[in-house]
Write a protein that holds these residues in place. Sequence first.
Motif, PDB file in Angstrom:
ATOM      1  N   MET A 112      15.155   3.587   2.166  1.00 54.25           N
ATOM      2  CA  MET A 112      14.830   3.380   0.623  1.00 54.25           C
ATOM      3  C   MET A 112      13.184   3.724   0.517  1.00 54.25           C
ATOM      4  O   MET A 112      12.389   3.101   1.293  1.00 54.25           O
ATOM      5  CB  MET A 112      15.161   2.116   0.161  1.00 54.25           C
ATOM      6  N   VAL A 113      12.826   4.458  -0.342  1.00 54.23           N
ATOM      7  CA  VAL A 113      11.445   4.936  -0.416  1.00 54.23           C
ATOM      8  C   VAL A 113      10.666   4.069  -1.548  1.00 54.23           C
ATOM      9  O   VAL A 113      11.521   4.044  -2.826  1.00 54.23           O
ATOM     10  CB  VAL A 113      11.246   6.366  -0.738  1.00 54.23           C
ATOM     11  N   VAL A 155       5.256   5.229  -3.121  1.00 56.96           N
ATOM     12  CA  VAL A 155       5.397   6.327  -2.159  1.00 56.96           C
ATOM     13  C   VAL A 155       5.998   7.302  -2.680  1.00 56.96           C
ATOM     14  O   VAL A 155       5.678   8.424  -2.815  1.00 56.96           O
ATOM     15  CB  VAL A 155       5.901   5.759  -0.726  1.00 56.96           C
ATOM     16  N   GLU A 156       7.207   7.154  -3.259  1.00 56.67           N
ATOM     17  CA  GLU A 156       8.028   8.108  -4.098  1.00 56.67           C
ATOM     18  C   GLU A 156       7.046   8.937  -4.998  1.00 56.67           C
ATOM     19  O   GLU A 156       7.071  10.254  -5.006  1.00 56.67           O
ATOM     20  CB  GLU A 156       8.956   7.737  -4.849  1.00 56.67           C
ATOM     21  N   ALA A 157       6.216   8.506  -6.001  1.00 54.47           N
ATOM     22  CA  ALA A 157       5.207   9.040  -6.670  1.00 54.47           C
ATOM     23  C   ALA A 157       4.220   9.976  -5.894  1.00 54.47           C
ATOM     24  O   ALA A 157       4.199  11.121  -6.350  1.00 54.47           O
ATOM     25  CB  ALA A 157       4.302   8.026  -7.660  1.00 54.47           C
ATOM     26  N   LEU A 158       3.805   9.465  -4.750  1.00 55.06           N
ATOM     27  CA  LEU A 158       2.857  10.221  -4.080  1.00 55.06           C
ATOM     28  C   LEU A 158       3.754  11.440  -3.218  1.00 55.06           C
ATOM     29  O   LEU A 158       3.097  12.531  -3.210  1.00 55.06           O
ATOM     30  CB  LEU A 158       2.143   9.325  -3.103  1.00 55.06           C
ATOM     31  N   SER A 186      -2.930   6.248   8.108  1.00 51.45           N
ATOM     32  CA  SER A 186      -2.660   5.059   9.169  1.00 51.45           C
ATOM     33  C   SER A 186      -2.108   3.775   8.533  1.00 51.45           C
ATOM     34  O   SER A 186      -1.753   3.021   8.949  1.00 51.45           O
ATOM     35  CB  SER A 186      -3.716   4.816  10.020  1.00 51.45           C
ATOM     36  N   CYS A 187      -2.025   3.885   7.091  1.00 53.83           N
ATOM     37  CA  CYS A 187      -1.658   2.703   6.319  1.00 53.83           C
ATOM     38  C   CYS A 187      -0.160   2.358   6.492  1.00 53.83           C
ATOM     39  O   CYS A 187       0.660   3.546   5.740  1.00 53.83           O
ATOM     40  CB  CYS A 187      -2.215   2.890   4.903  1.00 53.83           C
ATOM     41  N   PRO A 188       0.559   1.700   7.045  1.00 52.48           N
ATOM     42  CA  PRO A 188       1.950   1.491   7.100  1.00 52.48           C
ATOM     43  C   PRO A 188       2.628   1.367   5.938  1.00 52.48           C
ATOM     44  O   PRO A 188       3.614   1.511   5.640  1.00 52.48           O
ATOM     45  CB  PRO A 188       2.120   0.320   7.904  1.00 52.48           C
ATOM     46  N   LYS A 189       1.768   1.099   4.528  1.00 53.56           N
ATOM     47  CA  LYS A 189       2.243   0.842   3.364  1.00 53.56           C
ATOM     48  C   LYS A 189       2.119   2.130   2.289  1.00 53.56           C
ATOM     49  O   LYS A 189       3.199   2.073   1.488  1.00 53.56           O
ATOM     50  CB  LYS A 189       1.631  -0.282   2.639  1.00 53.56           C
TER      51      LYS A 189
END
Length: 74
Positions: free
Chosen positions: A1-2, A6-9, A34-37
């Motif tokens: 699931m995104v 993140v989906e907007a990006l 490198s940001c895991p979020k």
Amino acid sequence: MVDTVVEALIRDLLAWLAKGERDYGEVMDAWRTSCPKLPVWEDANDLGLVAVERANGRTIVRITPAGLAFLDRR
């Protein structure tokens, strides 16, 4: 699931690629993190929304048909 952020990006990444293929280095400079979020590049790649290919001695990134469908759905 995104994630919705993140989906907007991912939509932004795909809209940028829909304008034309990009050099792999340019894409990595703009979208790798490198940001895991915020795994924008990783999620787009894992979902098959982008393709990395060799053409004329260059490594390029293109939006895939699945990426175009993703844009159309949203």
